[in-house]
Design a protein around this motif. Structure first.
Motif, PDB file in Angstrom:
ATOM      1  N   VAL A 155       0.864  -1.176   0.000  1.00  0.00           N
ATOM      2  CA  VAL A 155       0.000   0.000   0.000  1.00  0.00           C
ATOM      3  C   VAL A 155       0.899   1.224   0.000  1.00  0.00           C
ATOM      4  CG1 VAL A 155      -1.677   1.339   1.331  1.00  0.00           C
ATOM      5  CG2 VAL A 155      -1.886  -1.147   1.219  1.00  0.00           C
ATOM      6  N   GLU A 156       0.714   2.117  -0.935  1.00  0.00           N
ATOM      7  CA  GLU A 156       1.545   3.311  -1.021  1.00  0.00           C
ATOM      8  C   GLU A 156       0.871   4.483  -0.321  1.00  0.00           C
ATOM      9  OE1 GLU A 156       2.875   4.289  -4.920  1.00  0.00           O
ATOM     10  OE2 GLU A 156       3.458   2.231  -5.415  1.00  0.00           O
ATOM     11  N   THR A 157       1.646   5.202   0.501  1.00  0.00           N
ATOM     12  CA  THR A 157       1.123   6.363   1.218  1.00  0.00           C
ATOM     13  C   THR A 157       2.122   7.513   1.143  1.00  0.00           C
ATOM     14  OG1 THR A 157       2.099   5.691   3.348  1.00  0.00           O
ATOM     15  CG2 THR A 157      -0.129   4.892   2.853  1.00  0.00           C
ATOM     16  N   ASP A 158       1.644   8.660   1.544  1.00  0.00           N
ATOM     17  CA  ASP A 158       2.485   9.852   1.657  1.00  0.00           C
ATOM     18  C   ASP A 158       1.970  10.617   2.867  1.00  0.00           C
ATOM     19  OD1 ASP A 158       4.004  12.113   1.444  1.00  0.00           O
ATOM     20  OD2 ASP A 158       3.364  12.651  -0.584  1.00  0.00           O
ATOM     21  N   ARG A 159       2.390  10.182   4.047  1.00  0.00           N
ATOM     22  CA  ARG A 159       1.879  10.765   5.295  1.00  0.00           C
ATOM     23  C   ARG A 159       3.020  10.987   6.273  1.00  0.00           C
ATOM     24  NH1 ARG A 159       1.220   7.119   9.577  1.00  0.00           N
ATOM     25  NH2 ARG A 159       1.690   4.943   9.041  1.00  0.00           N
ATOM     26  N   PRO A 160       2.879  11.986   7.142  1.00  0.00           N
ATOM     27  CA  PRO A 160       3.929  12.217   8.143  1.00  0.00           C
ATOM     28  C   PRO A 160       4.046  11.030   9.092  1.00  0.00           C
ATOM     29  CG  PRO A 160       2.390  14.071   8.010  1.00  0.00           C
ATOM     30  CD  PRO A 160       1.773  12.947   7.248  1.00  0.00           C
ATOM     31  N   LEU A 161       5.259  10.730   9.508  1.00  0.00           N
ATOM     32  CA  LEU A 161       5.441   9.710  10.536  1.00  0.00           C
ATOM     33  C   LEU A 161       4.870  10.217  11.850  1.00  0.00           C
ATOM     34  CD1 LEU A 161       9.126   8.523   9.906  1.00  0.00           C
ATOM     35  CD2 LEU A 161       7.011   7.777   8.802  1.00  0.00           C
ATOM     36  N   LEU A 212      29.670   5.961  15.815  1.00  0.00           N
ATOM     37  CA  LEU A 212      28.287   5.736  15.414  1.00  0.00           C
ATOM     38  C   LEU A 212      27.336   5.749  16.596  1.00  0.00           C
ATOM     39  CD1 LEU A 212      28.738   2.809  12.863  1.00  0.00           C
ATOM     40  CD2 LEU A 212      28.347   5.224  12.338  1.00  0.00           C
ATOM     41  N   ILE A 213      26.135   6.248  16.370  1.00  0.00           N
ATOM     42  CA  ILE A 213      25.023   6.106  17.302  1.00  0.00           C
ATOM     43  C   ILE A 213      24.268   4.859  16.871  1.00  0.00           C
ATOM     44  CG2 ILE A 213      22.823   7.103  18.045  1.00  0.00           C
ATOM     45  CD1 ILE A 213      24.126   9.873  17.449  1.00  0.00           C
ATOM     46  N   VAL A 214      24.162   3.888  17.759  1.00  0.00           N
ATOM     47  CA  VAL A 214      23.490   2.632  17.435  1.00  0.00           C
ATOM     48  C   VAL A 214      22.146   2.590  18.158  1.00  0.00           C
ATOM     49  CG1 VAL A 214      23.575   0.122  17.680  1.00  0.00           C
ATOM     50  CG2 VAL A 214      25.620   1.376  16.989  1.00  0.00           C
ATOM     51  N   THR A 215      21.091   2.297  17.413  1.00  0.00           N
ATOM     52  CA  THR A 215      19.754   2.242  17.991  1.00  0.00           C
ATOM     53  C   THR A 215      18.897   1.263  17.201  1.00  0.00           C
ATOM     54  OG1 THR A 215      17.844   3.574  18.690  1.00  0.00           O
ATOM     55  CG2 THR A 215      18.823   4.115  16.560  1.00  0.00           C
ATOM     56  N   GLY A 216      17.742   0.926  17.769  1.00  0.00           N
ATOM     57  CA  GLY A 216      16.792   0.080  17.060  1.00  0.00           C
ATOM     58  C   GLY A 216      15.642   0.863  16.471  1.00  0.00           C
ATOM     59  N   ALA A 217      15.377   2.061  17.043  1.00  0.00           N
ATOM     60  CA  ALA A 217      14.236   2.856  16.605  1.00  0.00           C
ATOM     61  C   ALA A 217      14.461   4.319  16.931  1.00  0.00           C
ATOM     62  CB  ALA A 217      12.952   2.355  17.271  1.00  0.00           C
ATOM     63  N   ALA A 218      13.762   5.170  16.218  1.00  0.00           N
ATOM     64  CA  ALA A 218      13.750   6.606  16.516  1.00  0.00           C
ATOM     65  C   ALA A 218      12.324   7.021  16.831  1.00  0.00           C
ATOM     66  CB  ALA A 218      14.285   7.406  15.326  1.00  0.00           C
ATOM     67  N   LEU A 219      12.145   7.666  17.983  1.00  0.00           N
ATOM     68  CA  LEU A 219      10.840   8.156  18.412  1.00  0.00           C
ATOM     69  C   LEU A 219      10.993   9.627  18.744  1.00  0.00           C
ATOM     70  CD1 LEU A 219      10.815   5.014  19.046  1.00  0.00           C
ATOM     71  CD2 LEU A 219       9.120   5.541  20.793  1.00  0.00           C
ATOM     72  N   GLY A 220      10.542  10.477  17.857  1.00  0.00           N
ATOM     73  CA  GLY A 220      10.744  11.899  18.094  1.00  0.00           C
ATOM     74  C   GLY A 220       9.881  12.753  17.206  1.00  0.00           C
ATOM     75  N   SER A 221      10.485  13.839  16.713  1.00  0.00           N
ATOM     76  CA  SER A 221       9.771  14.809  15.886  1.00  0.00           C
ATOM     77  C   SER A 221      10.047  14.574  14.410  1.00  0.00           C
ATOM     78  CB  SER A 221      10.209  16.225  16.265  1.00  0.00           C
ATOM     79  OG  SER A 221      11.572  16.419  15.890  1.00  0.00           O
ATOM     80  N   THR A 222       9.274  15.265  13.584  1.00  0.00           N
ATOM     81  CA  THR A 222       9.512  15.205  12.148  1.00  0.00           C
ATOM     82  C   THR A 222      10.911  15.695  11.805  1.00  0.00           C
ATOM     83  OG1 THR A 222       7.151  15.479  11.650  1.00  0.00           O
ATOM     84  CG2 THR A 222       8.714  16.057   9.906  1.00  0.00           C
ATOM     85  N   GLU A 223      11.401  16.690  12.557  1.00  0.00           N
ATOM     86  CA  GLU A 223      12.758  17.181  12.312  1.00  0.00           C
ATOM     87  C   GLU A 223      13.779  16.066  12.507  1.00  0.00           C
ATOM     88  OE1 GLU A 223      16.018  20.541  13.814  1.00  0.00           O
ATOM     89  OE2 GLU A 223      14.180  20.201  14.972  1.00  0.00           O
TER      90      GLU A 223
END
Length: 402
Positions: free
Chosen positions: A159-165, A246-257
Motif C-alpha cells: 500500500v503506497e502512502t504519503d503521510r507524516p510519521l 556511530l550512534i546505534v539504535t533500534g528505533a527513533a521516536l521523536g519529531s519530524t525534524e
C-alpha cells in the motif's frame, strides 16, 4: 483499502511495527475486516493508535511485551513478560504470532529494495520467520542504514502512502525531572556510552549532558535529545570500543525534524538481536544504562511494570541493559520520582513483580539525591535508599532498617 482476506486466514498470527513506524493503514484495515475472516492473534509493541483501544474487534486477540502508549488503556491486552533481548528467539520459535507481518518501509531504491526506516528493533528479527509480509510504502519514511534492505518482491502486497510519521508525544520536563537529570549527569563521565529511554525525563538527562565530551550512544531507542547533543559536538562516539563514531539504535521516536535529519546523522539502526544482545553489550566497557522505575524497594529491586495493580509499563530492555552496565560496563542507573501522588516510590516491598534485580542496580536517583548501592550490604542499601525518599516517608522507611 487493501483486502486482507487474501493474506490473513482464520487463526493466523499477525504482528506489526511499533511507534513511529506503525503501519497505521494496514492496522486499521485489519480492525475493519477482522470480524469477516477472524479470529486473529496479533502482536505489537508501543502504539499511539487510539483506534486499538476504542475499536478493537472481539475477533482480534492482542498481545504485547508491555502496556505502552495507548495499549495501557486496553482491558483485553495480553502481556507477554519477557526481556526485549528474548523477542528474536520468541519469533524464531513461533511463540509469538508470525504468520503475517505488517511493516512500514521507505520507497524502493534503484535496486528495488526498501529500508525499515525508523523502526528496525524486533521487526528485523521477525522478518525471517514470517512467510507473508505486507508493506506500507510511505514516501516520507527515511531510508536508514545498519540493517539489510528488503527487496520489494518480498512483499505479498503493498500500500503506497504519503503521510507524516507519527511524532512522539512531547511534555516539557518539570522541576522534579530536571533535578533528577542533574544528579544523573553528575554520574556520567566523559567517554561513556549511554543507553536511555524516551520521554521527558530521558530528554532532560540528555540536555543536562551538554557540558560532557565524547559520549556515545548504544540504545534501543533515540529521541530529539540525541539530535541536540550531536549538534553540540557532545555525541561523538570517539571512545566507543565497538561501532566507534556511530550512534546505534533500534528505533527513533521523536519529531519530524529528527526523522528528516536522520540520513545526515551518524546513526545506524540495528535489530534487537544486536542492540540488546549480552555478547555485544559486554564489549562496551564504559556502558552506562539509565532507566526509569515505578517503585524501588529497600534492597534495590526495581518495579517498572505495574502501578497499583495496573500494567502501565514493561520489562522491555531495562534488565538487559542494566545487567550489562552493572556486570561488564560502567554503571547501572535507575531513576524514579520520590513520590507518586500521596505514596512513596521507595517502598519496603514492591507491589508488583521485580523487573530488574537488586544485583543489577548500581545507583538509584530521585530528585533528593543519589543512593550509591554497588558493594553495599542490605542494611546500608536500605539506609541509603530511605535517605533519598520524599522527606515525609523517611522516618517510617528507616524503622525497617534498625
Amino acid at each position: 483499502m487493501i483486502d486482507l482476506s487474501a493474506f490473513v486466514k482464520p487463526g493466523d498470527g499477525v504482528w506489526w511495527s511499533q511507534a513511529s513506524a506503525e503501519p497505521t493503514p494496514l492496522v486499521h484495515a485489519l480492525l475493519d475486516q477482522a470480524d469477516a475472516f477472524g479470529p486473529v492473534r496479533a502482536f505489537c509493541g508501543l502504539s499511539w493508535d487510539e483506534r486499538l483501544t476504542r475499536h478493537l474487534p472481539e475477533s482480534v486477540a492482542l498481545s504485547s511485551y508491555g502496556a505502552l502508549g495507548e495499549l495501557r488503556r486496553l482491558d483485553r491486552l495480553a502481556i507477554v513478560p519477557c526481556h526485549y533481548s528474548a523477542l528474536p528467539r520468541l519469533f524464531a520459535e513461533g511463540a509469538l504470532p508470525s504468520d503475517v507481518g505488517f511493516v512500514q518501509v521507505s520507497p524502493p531504491d534503484a535496486d528495488g529494495t526498501c529500508s525499515l526506516g525508523v523502526g528496525v528493533d524486533y521487526i528485523a528479527d521477525a522478518l525471517a520467520h514470517t512467510p507473508v509480509l505486507i508493506a506500507e510504502v510511505n514516501r516520507r519514511m527515511p531510508a536508514t542504514t545498519g540493517t539489510p534492505r528488503i527487496p520489494l518482491s518480498r512483499f505479498a502486497a503493498v500500500v503506497e502512502t504519503d503521510r507524516p510519521l507519527a511524532e512522539a508525544p512531547v511534555r516539557a520536563a518539570d522541576d522534579i525531572e530536571l533535578a533528577i537529570a542533574r544528579h544523573v549527569a553528575d554520574l556520567v563521565e566523559d567517554g561513556d556510552t549511554l543507553q536511555l529511554g524516551v520521554g521527558s525525563l530521558p530528554t532532560a538527562v540528555l540536555d543536562a549532558l551538554a557540558g560532557h565530551q565524547d559520549l556515545g550512544v548504544h540504545s534501543g531507542m533515540i529521541s530529539d535529545g540525541v539530535l541536540r547533543l550531536v549538534e553540540k559536538g557532545v555525541l561523538t562516539g570517539a571512545r566507543k570500543e565497538i561501532d566507534r563514531g556511530l550512534i546505534v539504535t533500534g528505533a527513533a521516536l521523536g519529531s519530524t525534524e529528527l526523522y528528516d535529519r536522520l540520513p545526515e546523522l551518524p546513526v545506524e539502526f540495528r535489530p534487537a538481536s544486536y542492540t540488546h544482545a549480552p555478547q555485544v553489550l559486554a564489549r562496551l566497557s564504559r556502558f552506562v544504562s539509565v532507566n526509569s522505575a515505578i517503585e524501588v524497594d529497600l534492597t534495590g529491586q526495581v518495579g517498572a511494570e505495574l502501578r497499583r495493580g495496573v500494567h502501565i509499563g514493561a520489562i522491555g530492555g531495562q534488565a538487559d541493559f542494566s545487567r550489562a552496565a552493572a556486570l561488564t560496563g560502567a554503571r547501572s542507573i535507575i531513576t524514579v520520582r520520590a513520590r507518586s501522588g500521596a505514596h512513596s516510590t521507595i517502598v519496603p516491598r514492591l507491589h508488583g513483580p521485580v523487573t530488574t534485580g537488586r544485583s543489577d542496580v548500581d545507583h538509584v536517583v530521585t530528585e533528593h539525591g543519589v543512593a550509591h548501592l554497588r558493594g553495599c550490604d542490605l542494611t546500608e542499601r536500605a539506609r541509603r535508599l530511605a535517605a533519598i525518599a520524599a522527606p515525609e516517608f523517611r522516618e517510617e522507611l528507616l524503622k525497617g532498617t534498625k
